[in-house]
Design an enzyme around this catalytic site. Structure first.
Site, PDB file in Angstrom:
ATOM      1  N   ASP A   1      -7.137  16.795  34.595  1.00 15.08           N
ATOM      2  CA  ASP A   1      -6.975  17.755  35.687  1.00 15.08           C
ATOM      3  C   ASP A   1      -7.863  17.402  36.870  1.00 15.08           C
ATOM      4  O   ASP A   1      -9.070  17.207  36.723  1.00 15.08           O
ATOM      5  CB  ASP A   1      -7.331  19.172  35.222  1.00 15.08           C
ATOM      6  CG  ASP A   1      -6.375  19.723  34.178  1.00 15.08           C
ATOM      7  OD1 ASP A   1      -5.178  19.402  34.235  1.00 15.08           O
ATOM      8  OD2 ASP A   1      -6.825  20.495  33.307  1.00 15.08           O
TER       9      ASP A   1
ATOM     10  N   ASP B   1     -10.753  11.697  33.055  1.00 15.00           N
ATOM     11  CA  ASP B   1     -10.424  13.102  32.911  1.00 15.00           C
ATOM     12  C   ASP B   1      -8.965  13.233  33.361  1.00 15.00           C
ATOM     13  O   ASP B   1      -8.412  12.307  33.962  1.00 15.00           O
ATOM     14  CB  ASP B   1     -11.371  13.921  33.804  1.00 15.00           C
ATOM     15  CG  ASP B   1     -11.032  15.392  33.821  1.00 15.00           C
ATOM     16  OD1 ASP B   1     -10.879  15.983  32.733  1.00 15.00           O
ATOM     17  OD2 ASP B   1     -10.908  15.953  34.924  1.00 15.00           O
TER      18      ASP B   1
END
Length: 154
Positions: free
Chosen positions: A10, A8
């Site tokens: 963020d 991922d």
């Protein structure tokens, strides 16, 4: 044995002053140091301290790296990856809104790897739960990726 490592963005590889890149003031981003960008409003987006080392060492150990990021502003995330010189680490970059399952379906198709051959790093428990449900091994990174998360892979 894992063949594909999925990240991922963020709060996993980077943090933003407004939590997610979607909430930033957005493009254009300006690089102010190797691991720091500022958005058009002057807010920071910064790699976690171990991010670049983690990526370098995983690539050096022949892992295929990919990105699965849920974002309403994929062009901003792509720009951030480019300006931080991270694009070349990843064979697949899937950034779009919606369930991470859709991201992983594309990654599975493009890499030819089974879900059981993937390892996923994310900060959100809902994504961990979804991916565990389809057979992906997951690591919850509450405060971003740390080198200790990958020691057993090297």
């Amino acid at each position: 044995m894992y063949k594909v490592i999925v990240f991922d963005l963020d709060l996993t590889l980077w943090w933003c002053e407004n939590t997610w890149i979607d909430r930033s003031s957005g493009s254009p981003f300006t690089r102010v140091s190797e691991d720091v960008l500022v958005d058009r409003g002057g807010e920071r987006l910064e790699l976690f301290k171990d991010s670049r080392r983690v990526l370098n060492d995983l690539v050096a150990n022949n892992y295929v790296l990919t990105v699965a990021s849920r974002s309403k502003t994929p062009s901003w995330a792509h720009e951030a990856l480019e300006k931080l010189d991270l694009v070349n680490y990843f064979s697949e970059i899937q950034i779009f809104p919606g369930s991470k399952i859709a991201h992983f379906e594309i990654i599975k198709e493009q890499t030819g790897c089974k879900y059981s051959e993937m390892l996923f790093f994310d900060d959100e428990q809902r994504n961990i739960d979804d991916m565990t449900g389809i057979g992906v091994e997951c690591v919850h990174v509450g405060n971003g990726i740390e080198y200790s998360h990958i020691i057993d892979l090297l």
